[in-house]
Design a protein around this motif. Structure first.
Motif, PDB file in Angstrom:
ATOM      1  N   GLN A  17    -129.313  56.795  15.036  1.00 30.05           N
ATOM      2  CA  GLN A  17    -129.697  56.236  16.343  1.00 30.05           C
ATOM      3  C   GLN A  17    -131.131  55.684  16.257  1.00 30.05           C
ATOM      4  O   GLN A  17    -131.430  54.621  16.789  1.00 30.05           O
ATOM      5  CB  GLN A  17    -129.642  57.294  17.444  1.00 30.05           C
ATOM      6  CG  GLN A  17    -128.286  57.946  17.656  1.00 30.05           C
ATOM      7  CD  GLN A  17    -127.257  57.041  18.312  1.00 30.05           C
ATOM      8  OE1 GLN A  17    -126.324  56.584  17.665  1.00 30.05           O
ATOM      9  NE2 GLN A  17    -127.404  56.780  19.595  1.00 30.05           N
ATOM     10  N   TRP A  51    -127.414  67.721  15.878  1.00 28.02           N
ATOM     11  CA  TRP A  51    -126.129  67.426  15.229  1.00 28.02           C
ATOM     12  C   TRP A  51    -126.335  67.654  13.736  1.00 28.02           C
ATOM     13  O   TRP A  51    -126.970  66.859  13.043  1.00 28.02           O
ATOM     14  CB  TRP A  51    -125.674  65.986  15.512  1.00 28.02           C
ATOM     15  CG  TRP A  51    -124.294  65.729  14.978  1.00 28.02           C
ATOM     16  CD1 TRP A  51    -123.971  65.053  13.829  1.00 28.02           C
ATOM     17  CD2 TRP A  51    -123.052  66.150  15.547  1.00 28.02           C
ATOM     18  NE1 TRP A  51    -122.606  65.043  13.657  1.00 28.02           N
ATOM     19  CE2 TRP A  51    -122.013  65.715  14.699  1.00 28.02           C
ATOM     20  CE3 TRP A  51    -122.706  66.878  16.700  1.00 28.02           C
ATOM     21  CZ2 TRP A  51    -120.665  65.962  14.955  1.00 28.02           C
ATOM     22  CZ3 TRP A  51    -121.368  67.118  16.948  1.00 28.02           C
ATOM     23  CH2 TRP A  51    -120.373  66.664  16.093  1.00 28.02           C
ATOM     24  N   TYR A  59    -121.781  59.622   9.564  1.00 26.81           N
ATOM     25  CA  TYR A  59    -122.834  59.458  10.569  1.00 26.81           C
ATOM     26  C   TYR A  59    -123.063  57.967  10.742  1.00 26.81           C
ATOM     27  O   TYR A  59    -123.497  57.295   9.796  1.00 26.81           O
ATOM     28  CB  TYR A  59    -124.131  60.152  10.119  1.00 26.81           C
ATOM     29  CG  TYR A  59    -123.856  61.546   9.587  1.00 26.81           C
ATOM     30  CD1 TYR A  59    -123.417  62.549  10.445  1.00 26.81           C
ATOM     31  CD2 TYR A  59    -123.969  61.833   8.227  1.00 26.81           C
ATOM     32  CE1 TYR A  59    -123.103  63.811   9.955  1.00 26.81           C
ATOM     33  CE2 TYR A  59    -123.662  63.089   7.729  1.00 26.81           C
ATOM     34  CZ  TYR A  59    -123.221  64.068   8.601  1.00 26.81           C
ATOM     35  OH  TYR A  59    -122.899  65.318   8.116  1.00 26.81           O
ATOM     36  N   MET A  60    -122.778  57.477  11.920  1.00 27.84           N
ATOM     37  CA  MET A  60    -122.830  56.029  12.112  1.00 27.84           C
ATOM     38  C   MET A  60    -123.315  55.683  13.509  1.00 27.84           C
ATOM     39  O   MET A  60    -122.999  56.386  14.474  1.00 27.84           O
ATOM     40  CB  MET A  60    -121.413  55.482  11.916  1.00 27.84           C
ATOM     41  CG  MET A  60    -121.216  54.126  12.498  1.00 27.84           C
ATOM     42  SD  MET A  60    -119.803  53.221  11.917  1.00 27.84           S
ATOM     43  CE  MET A  60    -118.609  54.385  11.596  1.00 27.84           C
ATOM     44  N   GLY A 114    -118.142  63.912  17.457  1.00 27.13           N
ATOM     45  CA  GLY A 114    -118.599  63.570  18.801  1.00 27.13           C
ATOM     46  C   GLY A 114    -119.175  62.167  18.845  1.00 27.13           C
ATOM     47  O   GLY A 114    -119.443  61.539  17.820  1.00 27.13           O
TER      48      GLY A 114
HETATM   49  C1  BTN Z   1    -122.044  65.055  20.539  1.00 27.06           C
HETATM   50  O1  BTN Z   1    -120.908  65.488  20.365  1.00 27.06           O
HETATM   51  O2  BTN Z   1    -122.888  65.683  21.179  1.00 27.06           O
HETATM   52  C2  BTN Z   1    -122.377  63.709  19.961  1.00 27.06           C
HETATM   53  C3  BTN Z   1    -122.706  63.789  18.493  1.00 27.06           C
HETATM   54  C4  BTN Z   1    -123.117  62.442  17.927  1.00 27.06           C
HETATM   55  C5  BTN Z   1    -123.607  62.541  16.510  1.00 27.06           C
HETATM   56  C6  BTN Z   1    -123.843  61.185  15.907  1.00 27.06           C
HETATM   57  S1  BTN Z   1    -124.049  61.244  14.160  1.00 27.06           S
HETATM   58  C7  BTN Z   1    -124.510  59.572  14.157  1.00 27.06           C
HETATM   59  C8  BTN Z   1    -125.428  59.370  15.344  1.00 27.06           C
HETATM   60  N1  BTN Z   1    -126.783  59.760  14.994  1.00 27.06           N
HETATM   61  C9  BTN Z   1    -127.183  60.825  15.659  1.00 27.06           C
HETATM   62  O3  BTN Z   1    -128.302  61.364  15.545  1.00 27.06           O
HETATM   63  N2  BTN Z   1    -126.234  61.239  16.500  1.00 27.06           N
HETATM   64  C10 BTN Z   1    -125.048  60.404  16.412  1.00 27.06           C
END
Ligand code: BTN
Length: 239
Positions: A17, A51, A59-60, A114
């Protein structure tokens, strides 16, 4: 309509992100772009949760400017969930994948992944994380890793398959609206018809989860027979 995502691959980042935000502020010449990392040191989930992102998972972050008004961009959670479920099934049709409102990918009643939507400068960042390898962190939140239940799934194949399904489903959404997405999602939804608690930051609502409406809000049937519409919150199933 979009044709394909340009992919930017990294070994280890803080969070895809964050990388997406940096790329946007540096100026991206074309969109959409998918930022993919093999590991994250500061992966984050919803509600500021960590996470856990060891090497081997997916991881995307997809960076995009959806071609519909911003008030319907949250529907992209549904498109993402469906596309990930389809991609997992393409790689191993024996896996029973369910979608939990509105951001969770569920396998064997446990969380396998998620979705995190964030806005940045009028762009949408769609973060997707999928656990592929078992790790201790998963027991902290009733998590499951895809490789515990599926064979032959790796992050590269899964991301490629996912992005193709996402493009296809996104284009349906652009041309035909939310209805086809809603009906696909409901077919894969966990717990429709069940008693649930929806938790918010400082409160909660009880009722029966009866579906999602034409805008993507959860429909909660309450004891007084009213249907309460909920746009954000965390869903918990009763025992
Ligand atoms: C959740 O279920 O709370 C959402 C999780 C989202 C994780 C992804 S991994 C790729 C992107 N980069 C992050 O730091 N978070 C999302």
């Amino acid at each position: 309509m979009i044709e394909a995502f340009e992919t930017r691959r990294f070994e280890e980042v803080s969070s895809t992100q964050d990388v997406a935000r940096e790329l946007l502020s540096a100026g991206l010449s074309s969109l959409p772009v998918a930022v993919i990392a093999k590991a994250q040191t500061k992966g984050r989930g919803r509600y500021d949760r960590t996470w856990h992102s060891p090497e081997g998972g997916l991881y995307m972050t997809m960076v995009m400017k959806p071609q519909r008004p911003q008030d319907v961009w949250s529907q992209i959670s549904y498109i993402t969930g469906i596309s990930m479920a389809e991609a997992i099934l393409q790689l191993d049709p024996s896996v029973g994948v369910k979608l939990k409102w509105v951001n969770d990918i569920i396998i064997q009643s446990k969380k396998a992944g998620g979705i995190l939507l964030e806005l940045d400068n009028n762009h949408l960042l769609v973060g997707v994380g999928i656990n592929l390898k078992r790790s201790d962190a998963l027991s902290q939140y009733n998590g499951v890793a895809l490789n515990e239940v599926a064979s032959g799934v790796d992050a590269e194949r899964l991301s490629a398959s996912f992005l193709k399904r996402f493009v296809y489903n996104y284009n349906i959404w652009v041309s035909s609206g939310f209805e086809p997405i809603r009906s696909l999602w409901l077919r894969m939804a966990q717990g429709v018809g069940k008693g649930v608690v929806v938790r918010f930051k400082d409160s909660e609502e009880n009722g029966t989860f009866i579906g999602v409406d034409e805008t993507g809000q959860l429909q909660l049937l309450q004891d007084d027979n009213n249907i309460k519409l909920i746009s954000a919150g965390e869903l918990y199933f009763g025992s």
